[in-house]
Scaffold this active site. Structure first.
Site, PDB file in Angstrom:
ATOM      1  N   GLY A   1       0.819  -1.212   0.000  1.00 10.33           N
ATOM      2  CA  GLY A   1       0.000   0.000   0.000  1.00 10.33           C
ATOM      3  C   GLY A   1       0.847   1.254   0.000  1.00 10.33           C
ATOM      4  O   GLY A   1       0.547   2.207   0.726  1.00 10.33           O
TER       5      GLY A   1
ATOM      6  N   GLY B   1       1.924   5.271   3.238  1.00  7.23           N
ATOM      7  CA  GLY B   1       2.872   4.324   2.666  1.00  7.23           C
ATOM      8  C   GLY B   1       3.804   4.982   1.668  1.00  7.23           C
ATOM      9  O   GLY B   1       5.000   4.670   1.617  1.00  7.23           O
TER      10      GLY B   1
ATOM     11  N   SER C   1      -4.506   0.202  14.101  1.00  8.48           N
ATOM     12  CA  SER C   1      -5.315   1.373  14.425  1.00  8.48           C
ATOM     13  C   SER C   1      -5.748   1.324  15.877  1.00  8.48           C
ATOM     14  O   SER C   1      -5.784   0.250  16.493  1.00  8.48           O
ATOM     15  CB  SER C   1      -6.554   1.403  13.528  1.00  8.48           C
ATOM     16  OG  SER C   1      -7.443   2.446  13.890  1.00  8.48           O
TER      17      SER C   1
ATOM     18  N   TYR D   1     -13.876  -2.952   9.993  1.00 10.53           N
ATOM     19  CA  TYR D   1     -12.545  -2.335  10.012  1.00 10.53           C
ATOM     20  C   TYR D   1     -11.873  -2.541  11.369  1.00 10.53           C
ATOM     21  O   TYR D   1     -10.701  -2.952  11.455  1.00 10.53           O
ATOM     22  CB  TYR D   1     -12.671  -0.840   9.710  1.00 10.53           C
ATOM     23  CG  TYR D   1     -11.369  -0.078   9.802  1.00 10.53           C
ATOM     24  CD1 TYR D   1     -10.473  -0.071   8.744  1.00 10.53           C
ATOM     25  CD2 TYR D   1     -11.052   0.647  10.951  1.00 10.53           C
ATOM     26  CE1 TYR D   1      -9.281   0.622   8.831  1.00 10.53           C
ATOM     27  CE2 TYR D   1      -9.859   1.344  11.046  1.00 10.53           C
ATOM     28  CZ  TYR D   1      -8.975   1.337   9.978  1.00 10.53           C
ATOM     29  OH  TYR D   1      -7.793   2.024  10.078  1.00 10.53           O
TER      30      TYR D   1
ATOM     31  N   GLY E   1      -0.785   7.951   0.164  1.00  5.15           N
ATOM     32  CA  GLY E   1      -0.907   8.185   1.591  1.00  5.15           C
ATOM     33  C   GLY E   1       0.362   7.983   2.387  1.00  5.15           C
ATOM     34  O   GLY E   1       1.469   8.301   1.949  1.00  5.15           O
TER      35      GLY E   1
END
Length: 273
Positions: free
Chosen positions: A12, A18, A144, A167, A16
């Site tokens: 990824g 990454g 997260s 998520y 963003g």
């Protein structure tokens, strides 16, 4: 860890946080292996990295919602590189990416569980021999603070589905895997830690959820880089960080029986013996 000459895979990494991490590591002298689904976006990143570092990254295209493509990604990396010093499992989709309705992966698994967790689980297992051979090496799982316990009677959330629940469950799964894997890797020279990089960074994932960003990509990226090469975390493993600071995850992460059940399910779903 000095990054000059090190080989780092970041999933990824064409957008963003990454992308930020990939550029910074290339500037520090690392051989960066970037991954994404969008070839055009990857080509832009390759050009940017060459411009600022003089180094050309290697791009691998793969859709992590397909376990076959995840396996293929690992096989390509292993075939192309005789060492791997760091694996950053960063790719993921948010609570509303691809829409609010429940969706499944190409293998029939709940989509967020598949992309955010199972893909990284499979990649880590396939890459472990190369990471061990390159030790000291590190695995960083980008999780997260949004965490929700797994209901083992309905892991794929067929009942009472919400994107937020899916998520949060996938992110807790990453943290549980981190703790579990750290125990397995004791004495191997490979460490594995997870983190919440920053709250609501200005990324595509956050904007897609309709949330106003609260943090910058740079803040989150620097927290990831801390676990990639920070001297103060050398040798530490199985930990969860909130930004730069060690933190506690959801209590289920520290439940050995829950981790055992998740491990058994994950091995079965990914076909790992």
């Amino acid at each position: 860890m000095t990054m000059d000459g090190k080989t780092v895979l970041i999933t990824g990494s064409t957008d963003g946080v990454g992308r930020y991490v990939a550029v910074k590591l290339a500037q520090a002298g690392a051989k960066v292996l970037i991954h994404g689904r969008d070839t055009a976006r990857a080509q832009t990143l390759v050009a940017d990295i060459k411009r600022v570092s003089g180094r050309e990254p290697v791009f691998y295209q793969a859709d992590l919602s397909s376990l076959a493509e995840v396996r293929e990604l690992a096989e390509f990396v292993l075939a192309d590189h005789d060492r791997l010093d760091v694996f950053v499992s960063n790719a993921g989709i948010g609570s509303l990416n691809e829409g609010p309705a429940r969706q499944t992966s190409k293998d029939g698994h709940e989509l967020r569980f598949a992309v955010n967790y199972l893909a990284g689980f499979l990649l880590a297992h396939m890459l472990l021999p190369r990471l061990k051979a390159s030790a000291p090496a590190r695995i960083v799982n980008v999780a997260s603070l949004g965490q929700q316990p797994i209901d083992f009677d309905d892991v794929m959330i067929v009942r009472n589905y919400s994107g937020g629940r899916a998520y949060s469950q996938s992110k807790l799964s990453q943290i549980m895997f981190t703790i579990d894997l750290a125990e397995q890797l004791q004495g191997s020279g490979v460490t594995v830690n997870s983190l919440h990089p920053a709250t609501y960074m200005n990324t595509t994932m956050v904007r897609a959820s309709g949330t106003t960003p609260m943090s910058t990509v740079e803040q989150g990226g620097d927290a990831i880089l801390h676990l990639v090469h920070g001297e103060d975390v050398a040798g530490q493993s199985g930990l969860f960080f909130n930004g730069m600071n060690q933190a506690r995850a959801n209590p289920q992460a520290y439940d050995a029986e829950a981790r055992r059940r998740l491990r058994a399910l994950s091995l079965k779903l990914t076909g790992i013996s």
